[in-house]
Structures are given as structure tokens and as C-alpha cells.
Design a protein around this motif. Structure first.
Motif, PDB file in Angstrom:
ATOM      1  N   GLY A  70      38.007  84.442  65.940  1.00 15.17           N
ATOM      2  CA  GLY A  70      36.445  84.760  65.780  1.00 15.17           C
ATOM      3  C   GLY A  70      35.848  83.761  64.347  1.00 15.17           C
ATOM      4  O   GLY A  70      36.666  82.797  64.076  1.00 15.17           O
ATOM      5  N   SER A  72      34.001  85.392  61.924  1.00 14.76           N
ATOM      6  CA  SER A  72      33.529  86.170  60.693  1.00 14.76           C
ATOM      7  C   SER A  72      34.389  86.338  59.688  1.00 14.76           C
ATOM      8  O   SER A  72      35.694  86.595  60.146  1.00 14.76           O
ATOM      9  CB  SER A  72      32.906  87.762  61.307  1.00 14.76           C
ATOM     10  OG  SER A  72      32.114  87.411  62.248  1.00 14.76           O
ATOM     11  N   GLU A  74      34.841  89.047  57.638  1.00 12.34           N
ATOM     12  CA  GLU A  74      35.256  90.499  57.746  1.00 12.34           C
ATOM     13  C   GLU A  74      36.491  90.815  58.209  1.00 12.34           C
ATOM     14  O   GLU A  74      36.487  90.429  59.493  1.00 12.34           O
ATOM     15  CB  GLU A  74      33.914  91.392  58.066  1.00 12.34           C
ATOM     16  CG  GLU A  74      33.001  91.324  57.328  1.00 12.34           C
ATOM     17  CD  GLU A  74      31.716  90.231  57.730  1.00 12.34           C
ATOM     18  OE1 GLU A  74      30.653  90.323  57.552  1.00 12.34           O
ATOM     19  OE2 GLU A  74      32.146  89.206  58.545  1.00 12.34           O
ATOM     20  N   SER A  76      37.642  93.468  59.807  1.00 19.14           N
ATOM     21  CA  SER A  76      37.685  94.106  61.190  1.00 19.14           C
ATOM     22  C   SER A  76      37.228  93.374  62.259  1.00 19.14           C
ATOM     23  O   SER A  76      37.336  93.780  63.446  1.00 19.14           O
ATOM     24  CB  SER A  76      37.040  95.501  60.823  1.00 19.14           C
ATOM     25  OG  SER A  76      35.809  95.323  60.564  1.00 19.14           O
ATOM     26  N   ALA A  77      36.667  92.237  61.718  1.00 19.87           N
ATOM     27  CA  ALA A  77      35.913  91.376  62.978  1.00 19.87           C
ATOM     28  C   ALA A  77      36.868  90.001  63.073  1.00 19.87           C
ATOM     29  O   ALA A  77      36.398  89.219  63.895  1.00 19.87           O
ATOM     30  CB  ALA A  77      34.432  90.746  62.675  1.00 19.87           C
ATOM     31  N   TRP A  78      37.921  89.966  62.222  1.00 21.26           N
ATOM     32  CA  TRP A  78      38.633  88.833  62.287  1.00 21.26           C
ATOM     33  C   TRP A  78      40.198  89.143  63.272  1.00 21.26           C
ATOM     34  O   TRP A  78      40.572  90.260  62.952  1.00 21.26           O
ATOM     35  CB  TRP A  78      39.144  88.500  60.783  1.00 21.26           C
ATOM     36  CG  TRP A  78      40.184  87.479  60.923  1.00 21.26           C
ATOM     37  CD1 TRP A  78      41.573  87.686  60.763  1.00 21.26           C
ATOM     38  CD2 TRP A  78      39.801  85.948  60.850  1.00 21.26           C
ATOM     39  NE1 TRP A  78      41.975  86.195  60.403  1.00 21.26           N
ATOM     40  CE2 TRP A  78      41.015  85.163  60.778  1.00 21.26           C
ATOM     41  CE3 TRP A  78      38.696  85.200  61.367  1.00 21.26           C
ATOM     42  CZ2 TRP A  78      41.249  83.858  60.837  1.00 21.26           C
ATOM     43  CZ3 TRP A  78      38.762  83.872  61.120  1.00 21.26           C
ATOM     44  CH2 TRP A  78      40.086  83.065  60.970  1.00 21.26           C
ATOM     45  N   ALA A  82      38.210  89.165  68.816  1.00 17.64           N
ATOM     46  CA  ALA A  82      37.031  88.710  68.394  1.00 17.64           C
ATOM     47  C   ALA A  82      36.115  88.420  69.613  1.00 17.64           C
ATOM     48  O   ALA A  82      35.032  88.569  69.715  1.00 17.64           O
ATOM     49  CB  ALA A  82      37.143  87.693  67.505  1.00 17.64           C
ATOM     50  N   VAL A 176      24.289  95.738  63.311  1.00 14.75           N
ATOM     51  CA  VAL A 176      25.263  94.604  63.354  1.00 14.75           C
ATOM     52  C   VAL A 176      25.595  93.655  62.252  1.00 14.75           C
ATOM     53  O   VAL A 176      26.753  93.396  61.992  1.00 14.75           O
ATOM     54  CB  VAL A 176      25.385  93.937  64.907  1.00 14.75           C
ATOM     55  CG1 VAL A 176      26.568  93.031  64.743  1.00 14.75           C
ATOM     56  CG2 VAL A 176      25.605  95.194  65.842  1.00 14.75           C
ATOM     57  N   ASP A 185      33.661  94.778  54.086  1.00 18.10           N
ATOM     58  CA  ASP A 185      34.041  94.780  55.701  1.00 18.10           C
ATOM     59  C   ASP A 185      32.656  95.081  56.354  1.00 18.10           C
ATOM     60  O   ASP A 185      31.553  95.466  55.990  1.00 18.10           O
ATOM     61  CB  ASP A 185      35.261  95.617  56.012  1.00 18.10           C
ATOM     62  CG  ASP A 185      35.745  95.338  57.390  1.00 18.10           C
ATOM     63  OD1 ASP A 185      35.128  94.524  58.206  1.00 18.10           O
ATOM     64  OD2 ASP A 185      37.031  95.738  57.337  1.00 18.10           O
ATOM     65  N   VAL A 186      32.816  95.165  57.870  1.00 20.33           N
ATOM     66  CA  VAL A 186      31.703  95.876  58.659  1.00 20.33           C
ATOM     67  C   VAL A 186      31.608  97.214  58.242  1.00 20.33           C
ATOM     68  O   VAL A 186      32.573  97.924  58.506  1.00 20.33           O
ATOM     69  CB  VAL A 186      31.875  95.581  60.253  1.00 20.33           C
ATOM     70  CG1 VAL A 186      30.875  96.094  61.144  1.00 20.33           C
ATOM     71  CG2 VAL A 186      32.159  93.925  60.506  1.00 20.33           C
ATOM     72  N   VAL A 191      29.867  98.972  62.888  1.00 20.19           N
ATOM     73  CA  VAL A 191      30.739  99.440  64.195  1.00 20.19           C
ATOM     74  C   VAL A 191      30.285 100.182  65.120  1.00 20.19           C
ATOM     75  O   VAL A 191      30.189  99.957  66.401  1.00 20.19           O
ATOM     76  CB  VAL A 191      32.193  99.908  63.334  1.00 20.19           C
ATOM     77  CG1 VAL A 191      33.025 100.376  64.360  1.00 20.19           C
ATOM     78  CG2 VAL A 191      32.546  98.940  62.672  1.00 20.19           C
ATOM     79  N   SER A 194      27.638  98.204  67.303  1.00 19.66           N
ATOM     80  CA  SER A 194      28.527  97.228  68.131  1.00 19.66           C
ATOM     81  C   SER A 194      28.620  97.977  69.468  1.00 19.66           C
ATOM     82  O   SER A 194      28.300  97.270  70.513  1.00 19.66           O
ATOM     83  CB  SER A 194      29.421  96.661  67.557  1.00 19.66           C
ATOM     84  OG  SER A 194      28.960  95.739  66.293  1.00 19.66           O
TER      85      SER A 194
END
Length: 413
Positions: A70, A72, A74, A76-78, A82, A176, A185-186, A191, A194
Motif C-alpha cells: 500500500g 499509507s 497507518e 491498519s492500511a499497511w 491494501a 476516510v 492509525d485510521v 474504517v 471505507s
């Protein structure tokens, strides 16, 4: 401690999660370029490249700076998931080439060009309303009433999102990218937003599969190369990418364009007092350089990277700092000065849309929207007053821009 204060002494603190850093990261960028062009953040364990040459090389290199985890920072986005929301931005190699090629069958330059009348119509609608508000003495918000609406409507019309759904889709897209102070983090709301967008686009794809129309979603369903077609989840991921990346970055570009030009009196007069639409193109490009919407893009290192004797080891997260590269004194004269009359050769070096195989697919659309919007503004207005002290920035790790740019009055030609 503010970003500006911490640059004066002690160790460099490059923390994109910090609200103070987000307000003005440029002093930190400058210090990194001068002292630690390959900087390590030990708290969040990521590296960052800040010099233009290094960022540009990273965009163009193959086999070292991977997108497969990914873009990002963050947590949780990694990861290898992704691509489910970032489409081909979360892929490498043949996998990325295949998906981007198929998407490009639907998202063609011709389709973008054919949007021009729609962009003009929407610009006229929202700008007329803004000028009516100003003339009534109410004033208006450049983001809320114009820059936040135009890109969303353009992308929504292209995708086939009904007008009645657009405010809600924009609200979800805003959630988002929004980040909470002290949350690294996100946030939960991001979340949830999204997931809501994925569910919405899944229903739209299913509907178009049963009843195709003349929009991008139907074109993506029909896209085919040698018998290969896009799966539903691949289309959904691309639509998600478009509404978040395409919508948000163009809104921020329009916000920065008005904010920065109106802070520079002589250049402001060059454009508005003279009504010179020929300056719109350099205005857009200098805005993209001076305060770009996309500030940071993460990569996963597949090999060690060394800069000035410092090594970021393979397996690390590394951020390519676009915002810093565009202010690099080695490339741009008076890099911290907003200059509409900057040489074209310098503007050609900006990296705001990335580079290499991941060069932004929506760059032409963003420039088209900005061109139409700002030309119309200059054509219809000879004075526009922004309440700079009341402008309010969004809070995001990687996206920089305004949530509010209040306009107190205008002069209509």
C-alpha cells in the motif's frame, strides 16, 4: 512543541500524525533535506526521503520501492490487503500492469476530455450560487460551496453515482482521510466509512452488470484485453480509489490555489485585476509545487537504500515526501516563495503526481477541473477577499488541504 519550534534545536521530529506538524510541515522538511535526507522516525518506525532527486529516483526505480503493502503509513492500511481499496496503487509488476491496463480501457483520455462540458456546467452552477451568496452579503465558503462539490460531482457523473447520493458519498470520502489527534492509525469512523463505500460501489457494480449505462462503471465492466476482464472487486477498488484520491486531491488543489494567490498581492492583481486567464496554467502548476495535496506516499523496501551514508534496511516502510521534494532548493529557485512567474523548466520538475509506472492516472482530470474552475472565476470576478485567519485545514497523514476557506466579499465584472 510546534513543528516550527522543534526545527530550531534538538533532534528532528518528523511526525505526520501530529496536528502541529500537519499545520506547517515545511520547516521540518527543510531541516531533513539539509541534515538528514534519509530520516528515520523511531516512534512509528518508518523512514522518509525528502530530497527531490531521491524521491524522483524512487518513483522511477523498479524492484526496490514496492507498492504491494500500500501507500499509507497507518498500520491498519499497511499490508498485502491494501489493493482491496487502493486498486493498482497497492500492486507491483505484472499484476499492476494488468490492472492498470484494463482500467485504462474504461478511463480513457477521450472520456476525460469529453467531460469538459459537464465540468463547465457544474462550475457555472456552483460559482453562480457562490456569487449570489456574496452579493447578498452572506459570503460563502470556497471549499464547502464550490471546491468540495465540483470534483465530487464530476467524478460521480463519470461513475454514474446519482445526484441524490453525492453528499453522502462525499461525507464518507472525507471520513476516510480524516485523522484524529493522538490516534496513530485510521480511526474507527474512517474504517466504517471505507466499508460503507465498498458496499455502495458493490451495489452499483451489480446494478450496472444487469443494466449497463453510458458511464465509467459500465465501461469498466466491459473492458477486455485478450479475453481478460476486471473482476467485480477490482472495479470496486478502483471506484473507491477514484472517489477518495481523485476527489480529495482536486478539492485541496482548488483550495490551495485560492488561499495562496490571495496572500500575494502583486500576483493576485496580475490575475484578477487584469483578468488574465493566461496565468491560470502557471497558477495551477505553482500551486501543485508550492503546497501539493498529496504530501506523502509510503513504499515497502525490497532492498537496502543508502543516502549520505545512512541505510534504510530492506523490509522497512519508507515515505516519499512529495511536499518536501517540491520545495527542494537544489531544483527550485526561491523554493519557499509562491511565484506565478516561475520558469517553466522548474515547474516541469514537480513530482506532485508521482512518476514512473504509478504516475497518477487522474492527473489530466485534476488539471482539467482546475483549469475550467479557475478560468471561470477569473473571467467573472475582479476581486475576491479571503478571510485567511479563519481558514481551517483538514487533518490527514498524507493529504494536505483546507476544510474551510471563507470568502467575505467579491467584485463581479
Amino acid at each position: 512543541m510546534s513543528a516550527a519550534t522543534q526545527t530550531e534545536r534538538g533532534p528532528i521530529v518528523f511526525d505526520p500524525f501530529d496536528y502541529a506538524f500537519q499545520e506547517d510541515p515545511y520547516p521540518v522538511y527543510a531541516r531533513c533535506r539539509a541534515e538528514e535526507p534519509l530520516h528515520h522516525n523511531p516512534t512509528h518506525d518508518f523512514w522518509v526521503l525528502t530530497r527531490h532527486a531521491d524521491v524522483q529516483q524512487a518513483f522511477r526505480s523498479e524492484g526496490v520501492y514496492s507498492n504491494a503493502m500500500g501507500v499509507s503509513l497507518e498500520p491498519s492500511a499497511w499490508g498485502p490487503h491494501a489493493h482491496k481499496v487502493m486498486s493498482f496503487l497497492g500492486m507491483d509488476g505484472d499484476r499492476q500492469k494488468r490492472l492498470r491496463s484494463l482500467v485504462s480501457k474504461g478511463f480513457t483520455p477521450r472520456r476525460v476530455t469529453e467531460l469538459t462540458p459537464q465540468v463547465e456546467r457544474l462550475t457555472d452552477r456552483y460559482l453562480t450560487r457562490c456569487l449570489e451568496l456574496a452579493e447578498s452579503g452572506q459570503g460563502f465558503d470556497w471549499i464547502t460551496d464550490f471546491a468540495g462539490k465540483l470534483p465530487m460531482d464530476v467524478i460521480s457523473e463519470m461513475m454514474g453515482v446519482p445526484e441524490a447520493d453525492r453528499d453522502e458519498v462525499r461525507r464518507l470520502a472525507d471520513l476516510v482521510v480524516h485523522r484524529e489527534d493522538g490516534v496513530h492509525d485510521v480511526p474507527e469512523a474512517g474504517v466504517a466509512a471505507s466499508l460503507d463505500l465498498v458496499v455502495y460501489y458493490a451495489a452499483m457494480v451489480d446494478q450496472r452488470r444487469r443494466r449497463p449505462t453510458d458511464d465509467l462503471t459500465s465501461a469498466l465492466l466491459a473492458a477486455e484485453i485478450d479475453g481478460d476482464r476486471l473482476a467485480d472487486d477490482e472495479i470496486i477498488a478502483f471506484l473507491f480509489l477514484m472517489v477518495v484520491a481523485g476527489n480529495e486531491t482536486t478539492t485541496k488543489l482548488l483550495g490551495h490555489a485560492l488561499f495562496h494567490l490571495t496572500r500575494h498581492e502583486s500576483q493576485y492583481d496580475d490575475v484578477f485585476a487584469a483578468g488574465d486567464t493566461d496565468l491560470v496554467t502557471p497558477w495551477i502548476e505553482e500551486t501543485l509545487r508550492f503546497d501539493t495535496s498529496s504530501q506523502l506516499l509510503a513504499r515497502h523496501l525490497l532492498a537496502d537504500v543508502e543516502v549520505d551514508g545512512v541505510v534504510a534496511p530492506a523490509g522497512s516502510r519508507i515515505a516519499l515526501c512529495i511536499g518536501s521534494a517540491n520545495r527542494d532548493e537544489r531544483v527550485f529557485s526561491r523554493a519557499d516563495t509562491f511565484d506565478l512567474h516561475r520558469p517553466k523548466g522548474e515547474l516541469a520538475q514537480l513530482v506532485s503526481f508521482g512518476g514512473g509506472r504509478h504516475f497518477c492516472l487522474g492527473a489530466n482530470l485534476a488539471r482539467l477541473e482546475a483549469q475550467v474552475a479557475l478560468r471561470e472565476l477569473v473571467t467573472r470576478v475582479d476581486r475576491i477577499d479571503v478571510a485567511h485567519d479563519d481558514c481551517r485545514r483538514v487533518h490527514s497523514v498524507s493529504v494536505r488541504g483546507f476544510a474551510s476557506v471563507p470568502v467575505t466579499s467579491v467584485g463581479v465584472r
